[in-house]
Design a protein around this motif. Structure first.
Motif, PDB file in Angstrom:
ATOM      1  N   LEU A  41       0.828  -1.209   0.000  1.00 35.42           N
ATOM      2  CA  LEU A  41       0.000   0.000   0.000  1.00 35.42           C
ATOM      3  C   LEU A  41       0.859   1.253   0.000  1.00 35.42           C
ATOM      4  N   ASN A  42       0.377   2.297  -0.692  1.00 29.35           N
ATOM      5  CA  ASN A  42       1.075   3.589  -0.711  1.00 29.35           C
ATOM      6  C   ASN A  42       0.791   4.313   0.604  1.00 29.35           C
ATOM      7  N   PRO A  43       1.827   4.640   1.399  1.00 36.30           N
ATOM      8  CA  PRO A  43       1.592   5.214   2.730  1.00 36.30           C
ATOM      9  C   PRO A  43       1.025   6.631   2.732  1.00 36.30           C
ATOM     10  N   VAL A  44       1.112   7.358   1.597  1.00 29.59           N
ATOM     11  CA  VAL A  44       0.681   8.764   1.576  1.00 29.59           C
ATOM     12  C   VAL A  44      -0.654   8.974   0.843  1.00 29.59           C
ATOM     13  N   ILE A  45      -1.309   7.848   0.449  1.00 26.44           N
ATOM     14  CA  ILE A  45      -2.625   7.943  -0.200  1.00 26.44           C
ATOM     15  C   ILE A  45      -3.628   7.166   0.642  1.00 26.44           C
ATOM     16  N   THR A  46      -4.823   7.716   0.847  1.00 25.05           N
ATOM     17  CA  THR A  46      -5.836   7.043   1.663  1.00 25.05           C
ATOM     18  C   THR A  46      -6.209   5.700   1.034  1.00 25.05           C
ATOM     19  N   VAL A  47      -6.648   4.773   1.885  1.00 27.54           N
ATOM     20  CA  VAL A  47      -6.976   3.434   1.381  1.00 27.54           C
ATOM     21  C   VAL A  47      -8.153   3.499   0.402  1.00 27.54           C
ATOM     22  N   GLY A  48      -9.095   4.403   0.666  1.00 31.31           N
ATOM     23  CA  GLY A  48     -10.250   4.554  -0.226  1.00 31.31           C
ATOM     24  C   GLY A  48      -9.835   4.999  -1.618  1.00 31.31           C
ATOM     25  N   ASP A  49      -8.912   5.958  -1.679  1.00 30.92           N
ATOM     26  CA  ASP A  49      -8.428   6.455  -2.971  1.00 30.92           C
ATOM     27  C   ASP A  49      -7.658   5.372  -3.730  1.00 30.92           C
TER      28      ASP A  49
ATOM     29  N   VAL B  23      -8.067   1.891  -8.808  1.00 32.56           N
ATOM     30  CA  VAL B  23      -8.159   0.665  -9.612  1.00 32.56           C
ATOM     31  C   VAL B  23      -9.469   0.639 -10.401  1.00 32.56           C
ATOM     32  N   ILE B  24     -10.543   1.033  -9.733  1.00 34.50           N
ATOM     33  CA  ILE B  24     -11.873   1.026 -10.370  1.00 34.50           C
ATOM     34  C   ILE B  24     -11.905   2.003 -11.542  1.00 34.50           C
ATOM     35  N   ARG B  25     -11.353   3.193 -11.342  1.00 29.90           N
ATOM     36  CA  ARG B  25     -11.367   4.214 -12.405  1.00 29.90           C
ATOM     37  C   ARG B  25     -10.459   3.847 -13.577  1.00 29.90           C
ATOM     38  N   LEU B  26      -9.400   3.073 -13.294  1.00 31.09           N
ATOM     39  CA  LEU B  26      -8.491   2.642 -14.369  1.00 31.09           C
ATOM     40  C   LEU B  26      -9.170   1.678 -15.331  1.00 31.09           C
ATOM     41  N   HIS B  27     -10.054   0.829 -14.791  1.00 32.38           N
ATOM     42  CA  HIS B  27     -10.615  -0.251 -15.600  1.00 32.38           C
ATOM     43  C   HIS B  27     -12.098  -0.104 -15.940  1.00 32.38           C
TER      44      HIS B  27
ATOM     45  N   LEU C 113     -15.737   9.869 -10.623  1.00 33.01           N
ATOM     46  CA  LEU C 113     -15.008   9.804  -9.355  1.00 33.01           C
ATOM     47  C   LEU C 113     -15.956   9.442  -8.207  1.00 33.01           C
ATOM     48  N   VAL C 114     -17.147  10.040  -8.229  1.00 36.24           N
ATOM     49  CA  VAL C 114     -18.132   9.779  -7.164  1.00 36.24           C
ATOM     50  C   VAL C 114     -18.548   8.312  -7.173  1.00 36.24           C
ATOM     51  N   GLU C 115     -18.826   7.780  -8.375  1.00 37.70           N
ATOM     52  CA  GLU C 115     -19.243   6.374  -8.482  1.00 37.70           C
ATOM     53  C   GLU C 115     -18.120   5.435  -8.030  1.00 37.70           C
ATOM     54  N   ALA C 116     -16.880   5.778  -8.394  1.00 37.19           N
ATOM     55  CA  ALA C 116     -15.726   4.963  -7.987  1.00 37.19           C
ATOM     56  C   ALA C 116     -15.573   4.970  -6.470  1.00 37.19           C
ATOM     57  N   ASN C 117     -15.772   6.132  -5.850  1.00 39.06           N
ATOM     58  CA  ASN C 117     -15.657   6.246  -4.390  1.00 39.06           C
ATOM     59  C   ASN C 117     -16.739   5.431  -3.683  1.00 39.06           C
TER      60      ASN C 117
END
Length: 320
Positions: free
Chosen positions: A105-113, A118-122, A127-131
């Motif tokens: 995991l990236n320590p400087v990005i929230t787990v939700g983001d 990943v969802i937005r990439l594929h 952004l709202v729907e991905a969140n």
């Protein structure tokens, strides 16, 4: 018959350095059908993780290189696809849970983001729907959606692993590769994570490639088992083949080193010696130096893989 999802044919991977060439994978062949779980078992350095990284096309190049063989996923050879095509498959059709959640995991990005990314990439979503989907994925793995904005350091080891599983399953992959997903966790949390993975596998109708040292976990979760030693599969078959009709001396050695509560013994029966140096493999059988049943032919001639029963393959001179 079940439909093949993943078929690896004679996969060979080498790591070339100035000093030597490490033969990490040598002619590995395995088949995973849709809906099945395949356990990849073997001691450290057997080539399990390199096999998984080859499927994802993540073998570090240099020094690693896929020398030969085919990796067929849904009938298509992944080795012939471009990097852009592979990126579309990673995370959407094939996902991987890496060994250590602390470094995944990236320590400087929230787990939700990190899940939403990943969802937005594929998927073509806002952004709202991905969140919203990311929050649902957190809840699916047993974490409150309210923790969407928390950072990895605010989670325990077991919770981090749940987040990594959420990222891996965010796009409903067809194949999930789990590389020793519970190694960094304590025993109680291990059981919870494995139960969660089994439940989600059934819920999402996935196939799974489970890399582990734990034969107990394999017995509970897997349909097929591939025993790896020194970069090759020495025994491969169904769970019943491997556990009830064990053939290869290395597999027998693995079972012999497990404590048995029904037998009164003073000491375990370990496999003597060490795995051969992958940059200097012997001419004959790789297991010959440690094998209690070795003969002259084992030292000088490499054994071939033989089908001793329908779907049960063994690489040993004794069986052909």
């Amino acid at each position: 018959m079940s439909e093949k999802l993943l078929e690896i044919k004679n996969l060979t991977v080498h790591y070339a350095t100035q000093e030597s060439t490490v033969k990490a994978i040598n002619n590995v062949s395995i088949v995973l059908n849709k809906g099945e779980t395949l356990g990849l078992v073997g001691e450290t350095g057997a080539g399990k993780t390199t096999t998984a990284l080859s499927i994802m096309r993540l073998v570090p190049d240099p020094p690693g290189k896929i020398i030969g063989g085919e990796i067929l996923f849904e009938g298509e050879n992944l080795n012939k696809k471009s990097l852009n095509e592979i990126r579309k498959i990673r995370g959407s059709k094939i996902s991987m849970i890496f060994q250590d959640p602390m470094t995944s995991l990236n320590p400087v990005i929230t787990v939700g983001d990190q899940i939403a990314e990943v969802i937005r990439l594929h998927e073509k979503v806002s952004l709202v729907e991905a969140n919203i989907k990311a929050q649902k994925m957190l809840e699916t793995v047993g974490i409150s959606g309210e923790r969407f904005g928390d950072y990895p350091h605010q989670f325990s080891g077991g919770m981090k692993q749940r987040v990594v599983i959420a990222i891996a399953l965010a796009c409903n992959p067809t194949l999930l590769i789990a590389d020793e997903p519970t190694t960094a966790l304590d025993v109680t949390i291990q059981a919870q994570v494995m139960e969660l993975m089994n439940q989600l596998k059934k819920e999402y109708n996935m196939s799974m490639l489970l890399i582990t040292h734990d034969l107990g976990v394999v017995a509970e979760m897997c349909d097929k088992v591939a025993i790896m030693y020194a970069g090759e599969v020495v025994e491969y078959g169904t769970l019943e083949h491997i556990y009830e009709n064990t053939k290869h001396p290395y597999t027998k050695g693995l079972f012999g080193s497990i404590p048995n509560f029904s037998e009164n013994v003073k000491r375990l029966n370990p496999i003597e010696g060490l795995m051969p140096d992958p940059s200097n493999l012997p001419d004959g059988c790789n297991f010959a130096d440690r094998c209690p049943n070795r003969s002259e032919v084992c030292v000088h001639k490499e054994p071939i893989t033989t089908e001793v029963d329908t779907g049960h393959f063994v690489k040993c001179h004794k069986y052909y």
